[in-house]
Write a protein that holds these residues in place. Sequence first.
Motif, PDB file in Angstrom:
ATOM      1  N   ASP A  16      11.244   0.668  -3.238  1.00 42.83           N
ATOM      2  CA  ASP A  16      10.866  -0.215  -2.131  1.00 42.83           C
ATOM      3  C   ASP A  16      10.367  -1.547  -2.677  1.00 42.83           C
ATOM      4  O   ASP A  16      10.745  -2.620  -2.200  1.00 42.83           O
ATOM      5  CB  ASP A  16       9.740   0.414  -1.299  1.00 42.83           C
ATOM      6  CG  ASP A  16      10.185   1.709  -0.647  1.00 42.83           C
ATOM      7  OD1 ASP A  16      11.384   1.852  -0.365  1.00 42.83           O
ATOM      8  OD2 ASP A  16       9.317   2.575  -0.433  1.00 42.83           O
TER       9      ASP A  16
ATOM     10  N   GLY B 258      12.253  -8.252  -5.182  1.00 42.52           N
ATOM     11  CA  GLY B 258      13.370  -8.809  -5.921  1.00 42.52           C
ATOM     12  C   GLY B 258      13.142  -8.907  -7.407  1.00 42.52           C
ATOM     13  O   GLY B 258      13.432  -9.923  -8.024  1.00 42.52           O
TER      14      GLY B 258
ATOM     15  N   THR C 132      10.831  -2.879  -5.667  1.00 47.68           N
ATOM     16  CA  THR C 132      11.828  -3.678  -6.385  1.00 47.68           C
ATOM     17  C   THR C 132      12.682  -4.478  -5.406  1.00 47.68           C
ATOM     18  O   THR C 132      12.935  -5.660  -5.635  1.00 47.68           O
ATOM     19  CB  THR C 132      12.748  -2.789  -7.244  1.00 47.68           C
ATOM     20  OG1 THR C 132      13.455  -1.907  -6.392  1.00 47.68           O
ATOM     21  CG2 THR C 132      11.936  -1.998  -8.236  1.00 47.68           C
ATOM     22  N   THR C 133      13.065  -3.836  -4.308  1.00 51.40           N
ATOM     23  CA  THR C 133      13.889  -4.574  -3.344  1.00 51.40           C
ATOM     24  C   THR C 133      13.058  -5.599  -2.582  1.00 51.40           C
ATOM     25  O   THR C 133      13.500  -6.717  -2.352  1.00 51.40           O
ATOM     26  CB  THR C 133      14.580  -3.613  -2.359  1.00 51.40           C
ATOM     27  OG1 THR C 133      13.578  -2.956  -1.579  1.00 51.40           O
ATOM     28  CG2 THR C 133      15.412  -2.598  -3.080  1.00 51.40           C
TER      29      THR C 133
END
Lengths: 118, 118
Positions: free
Chosen positions: A39, A45, A41-42
Amino acid sequence: MWQDPRQAERAAWIARAVAHPVRLRILAYLAEQGAYVMDLTTALGRRQANISQHLMVLREVGLVQAEREGMMVRYTLRSELVADLLALLARLAEGLPEEPSMGLGPRRFRRGRGRGRW
Amino acid sequence: MWQDPRQAERAAWIARAVAHPVRLRILAYLAEQGAYVMDLTTALGRRQANISQHLMVLREVGLVQAEREGMMVRYTLRSELVADLLALLARLAEGLPEEPSMGLGPRRFRRGRGRGRW
DNA sequence: CGAGTATATTCGCTGTAGCGAATAAGGAGG
DNA sequence: CCTCCTTATTCGCTACAGCGAATATACTCG
């Protein structure tokens, strides 16, 4: 407060964990909801390794706790004090007038110059 | 909060200024009373140049303000929020249980339902 | 002006934080 | 066991924080 250098070091140790944009954003995210590494990382970014590294820092100082859920690991804030800390920092960040004599805004983690005069 | 990386950077910029034992102790000292550089050097037992360097950092982020008084310069906190921040850090520092197993010995963190391996 | 005091700034050095790439390790399922 | 998925850890590199020593600047007084 903190006459004893050791106590000050401990407090600074915690402050240092917070003193990074990515870690701040991780904490802000966790303040609203628990999250798995993916979660974050997305949402932020960034590379997974990087997020894990930052999470480790936060975990070491105890600002965050991890709990395995099957294949994934759920991270949550360890105390409401952490959320308070974020709020305070936010207020300071917007509330403090920037030094007129210095450049504008935050200079991206760089030592600024500036000759002394106020 | 801090969805925008720039805001997070600004907050981190402030946090970073606090994330040093000497600067924390400087702030703690100033929270009780204004001080001249020499006061701080003797109180903290550090070189004058070093104290000045740290004060510059604190000044750049606006946590502290300086005022010339003759030959000396009087430093004071720039906002009560700074004192609040110190208090919060102190609470976190003493309140957060140090992860005893973290960093000494084998890594351990809470496994939700991990079979009692740890 | 010149000497003395208080603070600021510069400089070179060293330790280490932070990064990506690569790899390992935990776990689910076939 | 083997494969895929998620997360953790290692490694080499670069950039910069933090330090003391030296020096510069600001101010006072005679």
